[in-house]
Write a protein that holds these residues in place. Structure first.
Motif, short mmCIF file in Angstrom:
data_model
loop_
_atom_site.label_atom_id
_atom_site.label_comp_id
_atom_site.label_asym_id
_atom_site.label_seq_id
_atom_site.Cartn_x
_atom_site.Cartn_y
_atom_site.Cartn_z
N ILE A 1 2.51 -0.36 -4.90
CA ILE A 1 2.38 0.15 -3.53
C ILE A 1 3.33 -0.66 -2.65
CG2 ILE A 1 0.85 0.37 -1.53
CD1 ILE A 1 -1.49 0.64 -3.52
N TYR B 1 -6.51 -3.10 2.78
CA TYR B 1 -6.70 -3.40 1.36
C TYR B 1 -7.70 -2.45 0.72
CZ TYR B 1 -3.87 -7.58 1.85
OH TYR B 1 -2.84 -8.43 2.07
N TYR C 1 -5.77 0.40 -0.44
CA TYR C 1 -5.01 0.10 -1.65
C TYR C 1 -5.90 0.21 -2.88
CZ TYR C 1 -1.50 -1.96 1.53
OH TYR C 1 -0.58 -2.18 2.51
N ILE D 1 -4.55 -7.78 -6.82
CA ILE D 1 -3.32 -7.35 -6.14
C ILE D 1 -2.33 -8.51 -6.21
CG2 ILE D 1 -2.28 -6.55 -3.99
CD1 ILE D 1 -5.03 -5.42 -3.22
#
Length: 131
Positions: free
Chosen positions: A9, A27, A30, A95
């Motif tokens: 991303i 987030y 995401y 992440i």
């Protein structure tokens, strides 16, 4: 059981705050994008599931922030299935930035809900068979 998927991303300008870092609420998006792509990697889409009577609302969300992500960073979101789904499906996420630094870690729990009765249901066999 570990079924893992990774996606990339790119951080968009609109996702950052006045300090130039990704706003914390983004987030969750995401994680959602990663979760949808995890399911798609099995050959199943959220849209198809919903059209066939299954909804998957989030019932729990946890995110631990480790480092700031900034505009134009390319992030990798790794999604892992925690255990075989039953009435719930649980994921863990990590992440990373381009240097493989951990930006955030999180987890979600979603419930399988029958869209006609709005009651919990067991994980559909077509998902279990792909695991």
């Amino acid at each position: 059981m570990e079924k893992t998927n990774k996606i990339n991303i790119r951080v968009r300008y609109s996702e950052t705050d006045k300090m130039g870092v990704v706003y914390h609420g983004n987030y969750a998006q995401y994680l959602e994008i990663a979760r949808v792509e995890w399911l798609r990697s099995l050959g199943v889409s959220y849209r198809w599931m919903e059209e066939n009577g299954v909804m998957l609302p989030v019932v729990s969300l946890q995110i631990n922030y480790k480092k700031s992500a900034r505009y134009d960073d390319l992030l990798t979101v790794e999604t892992r299935l925690v255990k075989t789904p039953s009435v719930k499906i649980e994921f863990e996420y990590t992440i990373f930035d381009e240097s493989t630094n951990i930006i955030a870690e999180g987890s979600t729990v979603l419930a399988f809900i029958n869209s006609e009765t709005f009651k919990p249901m067991r994980c559909p066999d077509y998902i279990l068979e792909k695991l």
